[in-house]
Structure formats: structure tokens, C-alpha cells
Scaffold this active site. Structure first.
Site, short mmCIF file in Angstrom:
data_model
loop_
_atom_site.label_atom_id
_atom_site.label_comp_id
_atom_site.label_asym_id
_atom_site.label_seq_id
_atom_site.Cartn_x
_atom_site.Cartn_y
_atom_site.Cartn_z
N PHE A 1 0.82 -1.22 0.00
CA PHE A 1 0.00 0.00 0.00
C PHE A 1 0.85 1.27 0.00
O PHE A 1 1.92 1.31 0.61
CB PHE A 1 -0.95 0.00 1.21
N ASP A 2 0.34 2.29 -0.72
CA ASP A 2 1.00 3.60 -0.75
C ASP A 2 0.29 4.61 0.15
O ASP A 2 0.90 5.55 0.63
CB ASP A 2 0.97 4.17 -2.18
N THR A 3 -1.05 4.43 0.25
CA THR A 3 -1.84 5.41 0.99
C THR A 3 -2.49 4.74 2.19
O THR A 3 -3.17 3.72 2.04
CB THR A 3 -2.91 6.05 0.07
#
Lengths: 302, 302
Positions: free
Chosen positions: A18-20
Site C-alpha cells: 500500500f502507498d496510501t
């Protein structure tokens, strides 16, 4: 299928996916005025890895600006543009979806957070923290002159709730079926220091019951909140995870928005509500861990 | 099948059929502080024909004794022993059905009527009109020492409702699943001068919502109210009629208790709710008339 995280490898894998990271606050970062252990380290870890951090809270008693002070008080790094509250979502909903004409007003049951966000969006309002409505004087329809410009009633958590506020809001909605009924959020309770207390959903409950109609809700799990975030921040739902302590707000919100979900057990929901034999959870999180602090196992000792 | 009364003969027939007339008050005899036309004449007619008259009200803000003063103010003949209120029914329920031990207490959300009836039944209580609970001071669990003797929360219409009262009641019920949750009545609204306002059911709605559980209700339509009346007054259900303005309290109450029912249209329920094509009324009254005052056609002019 809910994956229970336990090994450092599992936490590391999740970070890679995940990035966010969207965080609920009450019950996830803190509980009342008690900071949950390891939160500062975990958030620091995420920032050090270049992750986008968003704080998505149903707390409508504070504006984003004053909510930031709560982070500051705990020593948690946070920026106003990372904070999305249900009062903000309600104000944006009224200004951009309802497109309330400038000569119309909102009657507010709620605290200064709601007022500040409405003001920032250029929406006129009455009620709220007006001392004239914070009263135990008997409410008498003879002395009540409804403002003909009120065409929305907005209800959030209001610890100054009283019969005058409820009666005015009820009269606006009862006498004018066109008047919109909006709630910042529907949380039945919220975690306070020492235990849970009645939440915003409990404050609008008398109006629901008296009117026999439900409000439009702008906080989690409503997608109005996600619309609000999407208008301001770019994120890829496939690489986004919502982290929260409540199935019927946070986890439902994430699932409806097509992002992954992680349940922590430091707030309202107990593990058994998801995993006990025969449990029928309203939404099943993709992941579960005891606490956000668990991610601190990945932090490199300085 | 609902018979709409219109001719003097139909009113006379109805009088012949029944010996006991149970009247709801708000919306039947008066609306707020406005006496409904012909009420005094109609009641006088019934008394002159030797009918038993009972007043069965969900109003829990007043004790029977202080409620009688309301009758006096309108010039309506009434006797304390003819008056049955939901506060009285709640107090009798707690003393005789719950059989609350003498060392236990009730936490009250409600007004002096509830307190007086509890006192008369020898039931200890806290909360209610206590000035310490009538406050807009922020509620903080740290400053709240629950009374370990509280084992019932009783909620009625309370126009001094506030967050402290709701929070205390919530904590008693939430932390102790054995604590009984009782409501005097569940009326969503009540008729006030100039229009309807949120009723007792709206005051207990936050607790229902926050707890996810419903109270036991002692007012109409609950048969606890009828049990209360039967313990004090002899009446033959077959020759008894309940007269009220609400389907979901008065008419349902009468039907559940096996007495006949007459709906008047001077209060909350509109004719269309019963008679409109496609209407699905919660209960269909046996009879319907515009107003109690209609019976005055039978009065012999002096």
C-alpha cells in the site's frame, strides 16, 4: 477472509502493498486523551518510507484546523490537508452537492467544528453554539419564529444538546418536507477516556424517531467522505488501506470505497465480533491487528 | 372495519353499548393549553348517565395529583383516582412487577411527575430534577462515580434533557447488562399549542441507539398500563371503550386489552391514515369521530 497479522514479515508485506494509509483517529491513534502506544513510531515509519498518510475521522466537534491541535498535543506529525473530518465532509456536501443557495441557511445541532467548516465553505448557518439555543428555558412554540431561510438541518455530536435545539430542528424538518436532514455521522458511541459515551448518531436519534425519517450521513461509512477526499488528494484505491476500530464505520467505509481494510482492536470493536463462531459482522476487514503500535516492530532502532 | 359516527342516533347507540370510557387527554380533551370544544359538555353528559370515566395518559411529566390541576384549570371535573399516567404505571411496575429491593435505586431521566410517583410507591431514585444533572458542564467519566445501587434506568419526557443525563443513563445500562431499561412511554411526539413537539420516545431514542437495545415501556400501548388500571378499578372489557387520537398508542392499547376503540381527529392521527386507499394503519379503531365534542349533540339543552 480476515488475515490476522502477527509476524514482522506480515507487517512488512502489508507496507509493501500500500502507498496510501487512511487512519481513523479515536480508538486507533488515541482513546480520549490517552495516546495509544507505538503510534508515533508507526506513523514515523510510514512517513520515512514515503507513504501518504490521511486522517479520516467522524469527529465533527472540531474543524480540521482545531483537530490538528489535538495531534500536536500528542506530538503526532499531521498537516491540515491530511485531515478529513465529517464536519468538513458535511460542509463540502452542502456547498458542492446540495449547492445550497447563498440566501439559504443551515440550522445546526453541533459544536464549533461544524460551524467553522460551514463558514469556510461559505455556508450560512444558525443554531450551533448560539447561547440562545444553549438553554434549559422551557421551549414554547409561541416564542419560536422559524427562520424561513433554513432549508437544511445538520446534526453532529453536540454535548450541549437540549430540548430547545431538538424542538427547533424537529419543527424545521417536520413543517417543511423539503428541508434536508443531514448528519455528520451516525456513530452510536465514541471512545472517551475511561469508556464509551453516546456519539453523534445518538444525538440525531431523537429527530429520526420523532420524524420517522433518516438523515443523509456524510461521515464514514458514507461515500460522501470519500468523494471529499478524492476531490483533494490523488490515491489509487488498489494501493490504499483504511485502518479503523469500527466495523460499521471504518471497515464498511473502506469496503464500499474499494480500498483494503485493517481493523485494530484498540477501540470499539472486539476481536470476537469478527471471529467468534456464529458472528455475523456487518463487514469483514481484510486484515486485523491488535494495535497500530504493532507496526513499530519494523522500525529500525536508532 | 371502522364505523364513522355522524348521526345523533349513532352517538346514542355508542353510549348505550359502554359503561366505562377511557380517555386519552392530550389531543383528545385538549391540545397544549387549548381546550377542545364541547369536551366539558360531553364529559358532563357521560357522568349524568352514570358512566365510569377514566383518564389514561402517557404524559409522564406530571404526577396524577398535579395532572388533576390541569383538569381543574380547564374546568373539567376529574378525580385523582380516575387518572392513570405513564409515570404512575412505571412506578407501579417497578414496585410490583420488578419488585425493586429497598436498597436499590432508579436513575431517572424525567421530570417531577416521575419522581413523585416513584416516591409515592416507596421507590428510591437519583437523577431526575437534581440540579447537578441539569447542566451544560462537559461530562467527563473521570468525574463520574456511578452509584452501585442503581439497577433501573427510567426514562420519560424530560425537557431538561442534556448530555450529562444521557451519558450517566448510558453508562449505567452499558456497564451493567442486568440494569433494567424502562421507558414511561414511546410517543414520538406530543401535541403542544401550535403544533407537535418531540415526545418521550424521542428522549429515550439516544439510549436505544447507543445501546442497541429497547426499553420496556409501561405507558400505552403496553398492557402494564392496563394491569395498573385493573388493579385499582373494576371494569368489564366488553363494555369499555378507549378513546384516543393516536393509532400506535391509544388504539393499539385498547385493541391489545380487548376493549373497544374510538379514534378522534383532534390530535396526531389524520383520517387518511386509517381510511385512505392503500393505508396500512398499525391498528384500525372500531369507531371514528371528529371530536369528543361531537357527543355534545346528545346533551339536553337546559
Amino acid at each position: 477472509m480476515c488475515t490476522q497479522l502477527s509476524t514482522p514479515g506480515e507487517y512488512a508485506d502489508l507496507l509493501d502493498k500500500f502507498d496510501t494509509f487512511m487512519f481513523d483517529c479515536d480508538g486507533v491513534l488515541w482513546s480520549g486523551d490517552h495516546l495509544i502506544g507505538g503510534v508515533i513510531e508507526a506513523l514515523h515509519l510510514l512517513r520515512s518510507k514515503g507513504k501518504n498518510i490521511l486522517f479520516v475521522t467522524n469527529n465533527a466537534t472540531k474543524s480540521r484546523k482545531s483537530y490538528k491541535k489535538k495531534f500536536d498535543g500528542f506530538g503526532i506529525e499531521a498537516h491540515v490537508e491530511e485531515i478529513f473530518g465529517s464536519a468538513y465532509a458535511a460542509a463540502v456536501y452542502i456547498s458542492t452537492v446540495v449547492k445550497l443557495p447563498k440566501d439559504k441557511k443551515v440550522y445546526v445541532i453541533g459544536m464549533s467544528g461544524v460551524e467553522e467548516e460551514l463558514h469556510n465553505e461559505g455556508v450560512s448557518y444558525i443554531g450551533g453554539t448560539d447561547p440562545a439555543d444553549t438553554t434549559f428555558e422551557p421551549f414554547d412554540l409561541k416564542n419560536f419564529t422559524p427562520d424561513p431561510d433554513v432549508s437544511v438541518v445538520l446534526c453532529g455530536l453536540d454535548t450541549n444538546i437540549n430540548y430547545t435545539k431538538l424542538s427547533k430542528a424537529f419543527r424545521y424538518l417536520h413543517t417543511n418536507p423539503e428541508c434536508l436532514f443531514i448528519a455528520t455521522n451516525e456513530d452510536s458511541t465514541f471512545p472517551s477516556t475511561g469508556g464509551i459515551l453516546p456519539g453523534a448518531g445518538s444525538i440525531s436519534a431523537p429527530l429520526r424517531y420523532a420524524l420517522g425519517r433518516d438523515p443523509v450521513c456524510t461521515g464514514k461509512p458514507s461515500q460522501s467522505m470519500l468523494d471529499c477526499i478524492q476531490a483533494k488528494v490523488h490515491f489509487d484505491p488498489k494501493r490504499t488501506i483504511m485502518i479503523g476500530d469500527r466495523l460499521n464505520t471504518d471497515i464498511l467505509f473502506g469496503k464500499a470505497g474499494g480500498v483494503s481494510t485493517l481493523l485494530v482492536l484498540t477501540g470499539v470493536t472486539a476481536k470476537e465480533e469478527v471471529l467468534a463462531p456464529g458472528a455475523t459482522p456487518i463487514a469483514v476487514p481484510d486484515y486485523m491487528t491488535q494495535s497500530i503500535g504493532d507496526f513499530a516492530v519494523l522500525a529500525t532502532p536508532n
